[in-house]
Design a protein around this motif. Structure first.
Motif, short mmCIF file in Angstrom:
data_model
loop_
_atom_site.label_atom_id
_atom_site.label_comp_id
_atom_site.label_asym_id
_atom_site.label_seq_id
_atom_site.Cartn_x
_atom_site.Cartn_y
_atom_site.Cartn_z
N SER A 122 0.85 -1.19 0.00
CA SER A 122 0.00 0.00 0.00
C SER A 122 0.89 1.24 0.00
CB SER A 122 -0.92 -0.01 1.21
OG SER A 122 -0.19 0.36 2.36
N ARG A 123 0.25 2.36 -0.24
CA ARG A 123 0.98 3.61 -0.44
C ARG A 123 1.96 3.92 0.68
NH1 ARG A 123 -3.03 8.39 -2.09
NH2 ARG A 123 -3.81 6.97 -3.67
N THR A 124 1.59 3.52 1.91
CA THR A 124 2.46 3.82 3.03
C THR A 124 3.37 2.64 3.38
OG1 THR A 124 0.63 3.15 4.43
CG2 THR A 124 0.92 5.50 4.10
N GLU A 177 5.57 4.54 -5.31
CA GLU A 177 4.77 5.76 -5.45
C GLU A 177 5.45 6.84 -6.30
OE1 GLU A 177 1.92 6.82 -2.74
OE2 GLU A 177 1.38 7.95 -4.52
N GLN A 219 0.90 2.75 -8.49
CA GLN A 219 0.17 2.43 -7.28
C GLN A 219 -0.15 0.95 -7.34
OE1 GLN A 219 -3.50 4.51 -6.56
NE2 GLN A 219 -3.70 3.32 -4.68
N GLY A 251 5.40 -0.15 -1.37
CA GLY A 251 4.51 0.83 -1.97
C GLY A 251 5.10 2.23 -1.97
N GLN A 252 5.80 2.56 -0.91
CA GLN A 252 6.48 3.85 -0.77
C GLN A 252 7.48 4.07 -1.91
OE1 GLN A 252 8.35 3.74 3.01
NE2 GLN A 252 6.91 5.17 3.93
#
Lengths: 373, 293, 320
Positions: free
Chosen positions: B134-136, B144, B149, B140-141
């Motif tokens: 995930s984005r965080t 981004e 994504q 994912g970081q």
């Protein structure tokens, strides 16, 4: 149509199978739950078990309420009662009850799902909603916006959701009761803005105006759902996506879910925004006659539901951010937290749940067309 | 007449005999038990799926499984599974090659962890992958800034399906590489073939049946996957909704026949892949036999 | 042309290992790619589970297991495994004897049927039991009359788990029994041993490692099953939630540390399974080379071994 014939044809095999499963597995708890409750009907000192099948955001409320009820019931009758809970998206929960999850009471997100249980499974009478006061909804709620701290996208009302670059988080209206309220609240907002007086809705004299307003409403919700990057199946999943995964700029949420998320996951991280107009959500509760009787717990189950309307039940509801139907019983401190907002009911705008469901959420309905167009 | 009849009876007997004669006892009851167990646990429940769908009628069935949302989910399921299996075919081959041919510290450990997706419950894989992608999350970081994504997009679905199919290609190709005759490679080199040429002309054709089997297995597994995808997909109709998820979603809308119809299509797809894998194994065995001669 | 090639080849052949290896940079590149791939897809998620589980320290981690809901989920999971695994063990042995020791018509169809649950999506595995035992299912009305609860109770969870895990033992033992043939058993029978005695004294020792591995795998799958169980469970807290469902429940209650802590339990189970698998493989290899050196070398040509490995891979594949 096929089922009865098929059933009749292959009954011996089927009963053999059932026998096999029942014999080989009966020792493992499947029928366990009925025994104590059946005994309870005869001897009061026994332990009674109730099963409450509920929707997603009620977890915290019922955890505390069940305890309060258990104390109350022991005080009144001397029997101990344990309330078991099952939580999930409202559609999933209603489906489970229809398929045979033996709930004694259901406390779901909207009347339509309980109607479905009455209709498809015949486990309770069709007029269930008139059995308890206030349309069988002991508490109400509404839809609000949860935004990131400081409201960086400057969202203050429904219109602002369609600003460029705003990402919206909501669950899937096909499976989540809360999401259906979200959708209908947005629709109601546009209708109210376009026709201003909602009493015109049923008036054939304004048919052209209303048609125009509905086209706009449809465009609005289409645009709205185009901005949704993740469509979870239940309200709790959406809150997790917004809060934990950091996705989206605004979460359309139950008022209680928004308060809870803000409180549990960091009051300094989120702000609650109350739109100018929202919908009056009435999450109904009812007895599932078929199972409550089979388990011999009708009396307890009814007391349980009535206890929701009692001063203690009302106070706890307010404490967990549900708007009590009898605010006089609630703690004024709790009541202060509920912002004033103009609330529109489903009956006013959509002519009841059956109609709203058919037009908007059924297969091929307006919601489906948002995605297939 | 009597003689002819006897012979005919014997031939008939041979043709229709259920089994070849064996001195070992227990054929009857093991067959009975196996069939009973299979019927109770597999055949009767699965046949219900077809019965339920039969109530639909052909045209309703067709419109149920070709509705835009259903068609989109089939497309996604097949595309993401195919892509995941293809990724696994390429990288799984490299992993197998590395594990068979080279030695490096921690090789045994790496070899053992390849099987992790078999043993790890899918719900756990699901939340772990979502956390990481995930984005965080940790990976994912990093994605981004590249404008990728992963979680809640078809990319995330592919990641999850790659994860669950990972061991298949490795485990299918490994023994084939081990059994490779070094003389063939040496001969190729002796004949002046470069390393790449040897790989392309000698090694790859020999390993191909195993590689394809691995691909098919990874594909089949990915197609039915539910637990790990449901967390990472985002469940967007038309975009990130895989077929098993759609079945659950149909159920939640009380559409049992629709769910059963989609399930039947999936079931038929599984049958076909199962058949294909059996064919591949047969081909692989024949291939090797021919090589051996 | 041909002569030129051989001449050049002959020159290059001198140390025979060299020609069949890649240059060092290529080797490093391939090893790096393999490790990176495994790292991104396997190790990082694995580490993430433990990192999240221990985010609030060891105390919070351990506290997650003393929660009565977690305990009841663990109990239910153990119960389900305690029924499903022995049932599938028995079935697996019976089916393996049937398929491994006899030649009969429709044998390959039977094997395909045994494989079938591996290829079926777990959601479908759950759905079929809903269609069978649900209130509107084929048997639902009849069961409701007697208030017998199958789905949304432990029996349904056990059945769904049995369905999903039922090929594991069978698929592990069948190839081995097929490979070993019947000579030893036939010899035992001709020496006057009974069928049961033959099975216990001759067959069982021969397949024990494969059997053990099948049971371990079956157990790991039974305890970790999510999709099928999720459809039939009903999610009653403290009653019909298995460990994987409890993980989901905690996850949905903002209780991430506990969710990952309980998940780490399943990860540990998976790691133990892999460790046991490695041990069992090693044991069976030494057992085979010790006792059956000839058999292994002479009667197991390469193609059989490959086919057997492919079957290994296949039986591992299980839709969860």
């Amino acid at each position: 149509m096929l089922r009865p014939k098929h059933l009749a044809r292959s009954t011996p095999i089927h009963s053999a199978l059932a026998l096999f499963s029942a014999c080989s597995l009966s020792g493992c708890g499947g029928v366990e739950r009925e025994e104590p409750s059946r005994n309870a009907g005869e001897a009061r000192s026994e332990q009674v078990i109730l099963l409450n099948v509920s929707y997603d955001p009620t977890r915290e409320f019922y955890r505390e309420f069940n305890q309060a009820f258990a104390e109350h019931w022991t005080g009144v009758t001397g029997a101990t009662v344990t309330v078991e809970m099952s939580h999930g998206g409202a559609g999933k929960q209603a489906r489970a009850v229809i398929d045979g999850l033996a709930a004694d009471v259901v406390t779901l997100a909207l009347a339509y799902d309980i109607d479905a249980i009455a209709e498809r499974a015949g486990l309770l009478p069709a007029n269930w909603q008139s059995r308890l006061p206030h349309n069988s909804a002991p508490y109400t709620s509404t839809i609000v916006f949860l935004v990131r701290e400081g409201n960086p996208k400057r969202i203050s009302d429904w219109d602002d959701l369609l600003k460029p670059g705003v990402e919206i988080i909501t669950p899937n209206p096909k499976t989540s009761g809360g999401a259906r309220w979200n959708y209908l609240a947005a629709w109601a907002f546009v209708l109210k803005r376009e026709v201003s007086d909602l009493s015109k809705l049923g008036d054939p004299g304004y048919a052209a105006d209303i048609a125009r307003a509905e086209t706009k409403a449809r465009k609005f919700v289409t645009e709205l759902f185009r901005r949704v990057p993740v469509l979870d199946s239940g309200a709790r999943g959406s809150t997790n996506t917004f809060v934990q995964r950091g996705i989206g700029d605004v979460l359309l949420a139950w008022e209680n879910e928004a308060f809870l998320a803000a409180e549990e996951l960091g009051p300094d991280k989120f702000d609650i925004i109350v739109p100018s107009i929202s919908i009056r959500a009435e999450p109904p509760v009812t007895l599932v006659d078929r199972w409550a009787e089979a388990h011999g717990v009708r009396e307890v189950a009814e007391a349980y539901l009535e206890f929701l309307y009692s001063p203690i039940g009302q106070r706890l509801a307010a404490k967990h951010y549900y708007r009590p139907v009898y605010p006089q019983h609630a703690d004024p401190e709790h009541l202060k937290r509920f912002p004033d907002v103009e609330l529109i009911s489903v009956d006013e705008v959509f002519g009841g749940w059956q109609k709203a469901q058919g037009v908007h959420f059924a297969d091929g309905g307006i919601f489906d067309r948002i995605y297939t167009q | 007449m009597s003689q002819g009849g006897g012979r005919r009876a014997r031939t008939l007997n041979r043709a229709f005999a259920l089994k070849r004669h064996s001195v070992l006892p227990g054929f009857g009851w093991t067959l009975g038990c196996t069939l009973l167990y299979l019927c109770l646990l597999v055949l009767i429940p699965l046949s219900l799926l077809f019965f339920r769908t039969a109530g639909l009628g052909w045209s309703d069935f067709w419109s149920a499984v070709t509705a835009p949302r259903v068609a989109a989910s089939f497309k996604l399921s097949f595309a993401a599974s195919g892509l995941g299996a293809a990724l696994n075919a390429v990288f799984g081959f490299i992993v197998a090659w590395t594990l068979v041919r080279y030695s490096f510290p921690g090789k045994r450990l790496i070899d053992a962890t390849v099987d992790l997706p078999f043993a790890l419950p899918t719900a756990v894989s699901g939340i772990a992958l979502t956390t990481v992608y995930s984005r965080t999350g940790w990976i994912g970081q990093l994605l981004e800034p590249l404008g990728i994504q992963a979680a809640f997009t078809p990319v995330g679905v592919t990641v999850a399906l790659t994860f669950v199919g990972l061991p298949f290609v490795v485990r299918a190709v490994q023994p084939a590489l081990q059994d490779l005759d070094p003389e063939a490679e040496e001969a190729a080199a002796t004949l002046g073939a470069g390393r790449w040429q040897t790989f392309y002309r000698v090694i790859l054709p020999t390993v191909m049946p195993a590689l394809l089997t691995g691909f098919a297995l990874a594909f089949a597994r990915a197609l039915g996957e539910y637990g790990s995808v449901v967390f990472i997909s985002g469940n967007m109709p038309m975009r990130t909704e895989i077929v098993p998820l759609l079945i659950v979603s149909e159920l939640e809308q009380y559409d049992y026949q629709g769910a059963a119809a989609i399930a039947v299509v999936m079931l038929v797809a599984s049958f076909v892949i199962l058949l294909l894998i059996n064919l591949l194994q047969w081909w692989g065995a024949r291939h090797q036999r021919r090589e051996g001669v | 042309m041909f002569r030129a090639l051989t001449a050049r080849g002959a020159l290059a052949t001198a140390p025979s290992r060299v020609v069949t290896r890649e240059r060092a940079p290529v080797r490093w590149l391939l090893t790096g790619a393999a490790l990176a791939f495994l790292g991104v897809f396997l190790l990082v998620p694995l580490v993430a589970v433990f990192a999240e589980a221990f985010r609030k320290g060891v105390g919070a981690y351990l506290a997650s297991f003393t929660d009565p809901l977690a305990l009841s989920a663990i109990k239910l999971t153990l119960l389900v495994a305690a029924i499903a695994v022995p049932a599938n063990l028995t079935f697996g042995l019976v089916a393996a004897w049937l398929v491994g020791k006899y030649e009969f018509k429709g044998k390959s169809a039977l094997i395909t049927l045994i494989d079938l649950p591996l290829a079926v999506s777990p959601v479908i595995s759950g759905l079929i039991f809903v269609l069978l035992f649900g209130l509107h299912g084929a048997l639902g009305g009849w069961l409701a009359q007697y208030n017998i609860q199958i789905i949304f109770a432990a029996p349904g969870i056990v059945l769904a788990t049995m369905f999903v895990t039922f090929p594991y033992v069978a698929r592990e033992v069948i190839p081995l029994m097929q490979e070993q043939g019947c000579e030893e058993e036939e010899a035992a029978i001709s020496l006057g041993a009974g069928g049961w005695q033959t099975f216990r004294r001759v067959t069982l020792p021969n397949v024990k490692w494969a059997l053990l591995y099948g049971v371990i795998l079956c157990n790991a799958r039974a305890m970790g099953e999510f999709g099928a169980v999720s459809v039939v469970s009903g999610h009653i807290r403290g009653k019909t939630n298995t460990i994987p469902l409890h993980v989901e429940l905690l996850y949905n209650e903002y209780n991430f540390v506990a969710a990952f802590a309980v998940a780490s339990l399943l990860v540990t189970l998976a790691l133990v399974t892999l460790a046991l698998k490695t041990v069992v493989e090693w044991k069976s290899r030494t057992a085979q080379t010790e006792f059956l050196p000839d058999l292994h070398n002479r009667e197991t040509p390469d193609e059989d071994r490959t086919a057997e490995h492919l079957q290994d891979v296949w039986q591992l594949q299980g839709a969860q």
